[in-house]
Design an enzyme around this catalytic site. Structure first.
Site, PDB file in Angstrom:
ATOM      1  N   GLY A  66      27.590  48.277  -0.420  1.00  0.00           N
ATOM      2  CA  GLY A  66      27.083  48.740   0.287  1.00  0.00           C
ATOM      3  C   GLY A  66      25.746  48.914   0.234  1.00  0.00           C
ATOM      4  O   GLY A  66      25.049  48.380  -0.858  1.00  0.00           O
ATOM      5  N   GLY A  67      25.000  50.417   0.577  1.00  0.00           N
ATOM      6  CA  GLY A  67      23.609  50.194   0.274  1.00  0.00           C
ATOM      7  C   GLY A  67      23.070  51.184  -0.918  1.00  0.00           C
ATOM      8  O   GLY A  67      24.060  51.356  -1.862  1.00  0.00           O
ATOM      9  N   GLU A 126      28.131  45.954  -5.354  1.00  0.00           N
ATOM     10  CA  GLU A 126      27.049  45.085  -4.511  1.00  0.00           C
ATOM     11  C   GLU A 126      26.274  44.905  -3.876  1.00  0.00           C
ATOM     12  O   GLU A 126      26.675  46.121  -2.493  1.00  0.00           O
ATOM     13  CB  GLU A 126      28.094  43.880  -3.720  1.00  0.00           C
ATOM     14  CG  GLU A 126      28.803  43.052  -4.647  1.00  0.00           C
ATOM     15  CD  GLU A 126      27.224  41.753  -5.471  1.00  0.00           C
ATOM     16  OE1 GLU A 126      26.675  41.236  -4.867  1.00  0.00           O
ATOM     17  OE2 GLU A 126      28.187  41.044  -6.256  1.00  0.00           O
ATOM     18  N   GLU A 168      14.380  48.167   2.416  1.00  0.00           N
ATOM     19  CA  GLU A 168      15.587  47.236   3.184  1.00  0.00           C
ATOM     20  C   GLU A 168      15.626  48.078   3.919  1.00  0.00           C
ATOM     21  O   GLU A 168      16.379  49.142   4.107  1.00  0.00           O
ATOM     22  CB  GLU A 168      16.906  47.263   2.278  1.00  0.00           C
ATOM     23  CG  GLU A 168      18.171  46.068   2.970  1.00  0.00           C
ATOM     24  CD  GLU A 168      19.336  46.509   2.514  1.00  0.00           C
ATOM     25  OE1 GLU A 168      19.922  47.454   2.185  1.00  0.00           O
ATOM     26  OE2 GLU A 168      19.937  45.386   2.250  1.00  0.00           O
TER      27      GLU A 168
HETATM   28  P1  NDP Z   1      27.125  51.946   2.941  1.00  0.00           P
HETATM   29  O1  NDP Z   1      26.055  52.707   1.601  1.00  0.00           O
HETATM   30  O2  NDP Z   1      26.377  53.476   3.790  1.00  0.00           O
HETATM   31  O3  NDP Z   1      28.537  52.672   2.969  1.00  0.00           O
HETATM   32  C1  NDP Z   1      28.848  51.602   2.265  1.00  0.00           C
HETATM   33  C2  NDP Z   1      30.257  51.901   2.202  1.00  0.00           C
HETATM   34  O4  NDP Z   1      30.860  53.158   1.518  1.00  0.00           O
HETATM   35  C3  NDP Z   1      30.909  52.617   3.590  1.00  0.00           C
HETATM   36  O5  NDP Z   1      32.601  52.290   3.440  1.00  0.00           O
HETATM   37  C4  NDP Z   1      30.570  54.482   3.532  1.00  0.00           C
HETATM   38  O6  NDP Z   1      31.694  54.988   4.782  1.00  0.00           O
HETATM   39  C5  NDP Z   1      31.149  54.448   1.695  1.00  0.00           C
HETATM   40  N1  NDP Z   1      30.930  55.339   1.147  1.00  0.00           N
HETATM   41  C6  NDP Z   1      29.333  56.329   1.672  1.00  0.00           C
HETATM   42  N2  NDP Z   1      28.951  57.409   1.116  1.00  0.00           N
HETATM   43  C7  NDP Z   1      29.628  56.627  -0.296  1.00  0.00           C
HETATM   44  C8  NDP Z   1      30.977  57.308  -1.200  1.00  0.00           C
HETATM   45  N3  NDP Z   1      29.727  58.968  -1.925  1.00  0.00           N
HETATM   46  N4  NDP Z   1      31.595  57.703  -1.990  1.00  0.00           N
HETATM   47  C9  NDP Z   1      32.722  55.930  -1.557  1.00  0.00           C
HETATM   48  N5  NDP Z   1      31.958  55.329  -0.536  1.00  0.00           N
HETATM   49  C10 NDP Z   1      31.098  56.274   0.221  1.00  0.00           C
HETATM   50  O7  NDP Z   1      26.463  50.802   3.573  1.00  0.00           O
HETATM   51  P2  NDP Z   1      26.565  50.489   4.834  1.00  0.00           P
HETATM   52  O8  NDP Z   1      27.975  50.549   4.976  1.00  0.00           O
HETATM   53  O9  NDP Z   1      25.746  51.009   5.559  1.00  0.00           O
HETATM   54  O10 NDP Z   1      26.542  48.893   5.185  1.00  0.00           O
HETATM   55  C11 NDP Z   1      24.992  48.708   4.595  1.00  0.00           C
HETATM   56  C12 NDP Z   1      24.027  48.352   3.348  1.00  0.00           C
HETATM   57  O11 NDP Z   1      25.210  47.248   2.729  1.00  0.00           O
HETATM   58  C13 NDP Z   1      22.927  47.894   2.507  1.00  0.00           C
HETATM   59  O12 NDP Z   1      22.795  48.291   1.651  1.00  0.00           O
HETATM   60  C14 NDP Z   1      23.263  45.751   2.143  1.00  0.00           C
HETATM   61  O13 NDP Z   1      21.942  45.799   2.152  1.00  0.00           O
HETATM   62  C15 NDP Z   1      24.545  46.069   2.137  1.00  0.00           C
HETATM   63  N6  NDP Z   1      25.447  44.832   1.761  1.00  0.00           N
HETATM   64  C16 NDP Z   1      25.211  44.421   0.412  1.00  0.00           C
HETATM   65  C17 NDP Z   1      25.863  43.007   0.853  1.00  0.00           C
HETATM   66  C18 NDP Z   1      25.766  42.541  -1.210  1.00  0.00           C
HETATM   67  O14 NDP Z   1      26.428  41.132  -1.342  1.00  0.00           O
HETATM   68  N7  NDP Z   1      25.090  42.906  -1.734  1.00  0.00           N
HETATM   69  C19 NDP Z   1      26.847  42.163   1.456  1.00  0.00           C
HETATM   70  C20 NDP Z   1      26.899  43.506   2.812  1.00  0.00           C
HETATM   71  C21 NDP Z   1      25.989  44.297   2.499  1.00  0.00           C
HETATM   72  P3  NDP Z   1      31.396  55.379   5.304  1.00  0.00           P
HETATM   73  O15 NDP Z   1      30.506  54.397   5.642  1.00  0.00           O
HETATM   74  O16 NDP Z   1      31.815  55.524   6.438  1.00  0.00           O
HETATM   75  O17 NDP Z   1      30.605  56.947   5.418  1.00  0.00           O
END
Ligand code: NDP
Length: 496
Positions: A233-234, A255, A390
């Site tokens: 995620g982010g 990641e 990003e």
């Molecule tokens: P986020 O970081 O917003 O969310 C990722 C996941 O984490 C979601 O399931 C989210 O839940 C969950 N989450 C949010 N807050 C918390 C917390 N405090 N504790 C635990 N889990 C939490 O990312 P996005 O979904 O917006 O995805 C986009 C990002 O993912 C981009 O930055 C992208 O670059 C990255 N990414 C990286 C990849 C890689 O291979 N390096 C591949 C694909 C994406 P919810 O959204 O349901 O609130």
């Protein structure tokens, strides 16, 4: 039974039973037109506790961690067969949920199938090793053992694909898990868990909780009984997860994002450079962690290439992902659209030159979707937000260079380090530049391909650890040293 239609309630999977959650129900919307695709259950904190308890019990007392690897591999192969059987329906639901084109969703399902097969094959070959310590009475072995209960937390852009990179090696290694997909795009994760159940995964080995990050994800990262968190995620969420996991010293694999350079030397044919520049930047509307969002072009080709990219970007057909004529779908959500509009405003305010896009489409057929035209900015500087951060959307910035050293310096001038590419006809230069790039994946005269057998992951703030490849399995293993003295004698250290 093959899956037909989006998943039905109840949609949480805890201890081998489909169950509704204490968090109520929510609708999942199609980003193309806002229509409701499915209604699903949401977990509350009590459901998270139940799911971790089920995974803990399955790990501590269940058969899975000690099941012979050949049997674990056989289960993964059955999942692969079920994915083949249900490919069309899973791909259709992925498109309804994410907005991406059906063509891309089908490729995703094929890739997911390949990942399950890869880890089935790799698990089969997994073996410990004997360390010869030179003593006839000692057998010293290093054996891979599972880490324990793993929380698998995934993003919305490649929901099924990102989950497969985690769940396949996690299970191959003998762990149990709690899956937490993005609340924005949970549907194919639910479908995959149905397939895992159908393939015969034992009770409690795989659990699924749905809901938002703060309610459902955070408690997983803080829970005493979770041994590992694998997160994609982010950056900001990744940092929060690393902090939360510190209390119980969990293993953490993150990641994160990227700000990926696509370096083009002037000896690259114009057509090829333009075609791949827009493919790198605008595939899946730029919502790709490895998107080539920073084009870095040698002076001699710069003006011609920018003009050709603009011509092509303006012709990209936006539309419903289910329509074979569409080349790009919408952005995933209103929040993502607002974020992109904000980046465009900031780029303009900071003096970037808008070459094309920079607006929502005029087509009335797209008015209910989160669409944004592919956007190109030239004359940007390295300190602009749009160049440093990003955007995760259809924005391409173009920088220029004169010397090879300058190109390398620009490409490495980012806190991230996920992926990058270099385009040139000069093979020696291609390898020099590829070696100098501080990015986890480097493509030479190509962009985007990956294979299950090659590691994927970032340097710098793009994350730690690796997914895919043998390292992607090792992430889910402890390597335990067993020293066996077959002829013990008194130590004689103390007189006694
Ligand atoms: P986020 O970081 O917003 O969310 C990722 C996941 O984490 C979601 O399931 C989210 O839940 C969950 N989450 C949010 N807050 C918390 C917390 N405090 N504790 C635990 N889990 C939490 O990312 P996005 O979904 O917006 O995805 C986009 C990002 O993912 C981009 O930055 C992208 O670059 C990255 N990414 C990286 C990849 C890689 O291979 N390096 C591949 C694909 C994406 P919810 O959204 O349901 O609130």
């Amino acid at each position: 039974m093959p899956s037909v239609g989006p998943p039905q309630r109840p949609s949480l999977f805890v201890g081998g039973t489909w169950t509704s959650g204490s968090g109520g129900a929510v609708d999942v919307h199609n980003p193309f037109d806002g229509s409701v695709v499915a209604t699903i259950d949401q977990a509350g904190p009590d459901d998270v506790i139940r799911a971790v308890a089920a995974a803990r019990t399955a790990f501590d007392t269940g058969p899975w961690p000690t099941t012979p690897v050949a049997e674990r591999a056989a289960l993964l192969r059955r999942v692969a067969e079920l994915l083949v059987r249900d490919k069309e329906e899973i791909a259709r639901v992925e498109t309804l949920d994410t907005g991406k084109t059906l063509k891309e969703s089908r490729i995703d399902v094929d890739d997911v199938t390949a990942v399950f097969r890869y880890y089935a094959d790799l698990a089969d070959k997994e073996a410990g090793r004997i360390v010869d310590v030179g003593l006839a009475h000692v057998v010293s072995r290093v054996v891979p053992v599972p880490v324990g209960v793993c929380a698998l937390i995934t993003p919305w852009n490649y929901p099924l694909l990102q989950l497969s990179w985690k769940v396949a090696p996690c299970l191959a290694a003998g762990n149990t898990c709690v899956i937490k997909p993005s609340e924005v795009t949970p549907l194919t994760s639910i479908m995959l868990v149905h397939l895992l159940e159908e393939a015969g995964v034992p009770e409690g080995v795989v659990n699924l909780v749905l809901g938002d990050g703060p309610t459902v994800g955070a408690p997983l990262t803080e829970h005493d009984d979770v041994d590992m968190v694998s997160f994609t995620g982010g950056l900001a969420t990744g940092q929060a997860i690393i902090r939360a996991s510190a209390t119980t010293v969990k293993r953490v694999a993150v990641e994160l994002g990227g700000k990926n350079p696509n370096v083009v030397f002037a000896d690259t044919p114009l057509d090829l450079a333009a075609d791949w520049a827009i493919t790198a930047a605008f595939l899946h509307s730029g919502q790709v962690c490895s998107a080539g969002a920073r084009l870095i072009v040698e002076d001699a080709l710069h003006d011609e290439l920018v003009a050709e990219i603009a011509r092509r970007a303006e012709r990209i057909r936006l539309g419903n992902g289910l329509d074979p004529a569409s080349e790009c779908g919408p952005l995933v959500s209103a929040a993502q659209l607002a974020k992109i509009e904000d980046y465009v405003a900031s780029a303009l305010a900071e003096g970037a030159r808008l070459v094309c896009g920079g607006r929502r489409p005029d087509d009335p057929a797209l008015k209910d979707g989160f669409f944004y035209r592919p956007t190109v900015f030239a004359d940007v500087t390295r300190d602009m937000r749009v160049v440093r951060e990003e955007t995760f959307g259809p924005i391409l910035t173009v920088e220029r260079f004169t010397t090879e050293d300058e190109a390398i310096a620009l490409a490495n001038d980012t806190h991230y380090g996920l992926a990058g590419a270099v385009w040139t006809a000069d093979q020696a230069r291609a390898h020099r530049v590829a070696s100098a790039l501080r990015h986890g994946t480097v493509w030479i005269n190509d962009y985007h391909p990956y294979v299950p057998g090659a590691e994927w992951g970032g340097m710098g703030r793009s994350g730690n650890g690796r997914e895919l490849g043998p390292t992607g399995l090792a992430e889910y293993q402890e390597h335990k040293h067993v020293w066996h003295n077959t002829a013990p004698e008194p130590a004689g250290w103390f007189e006694g």
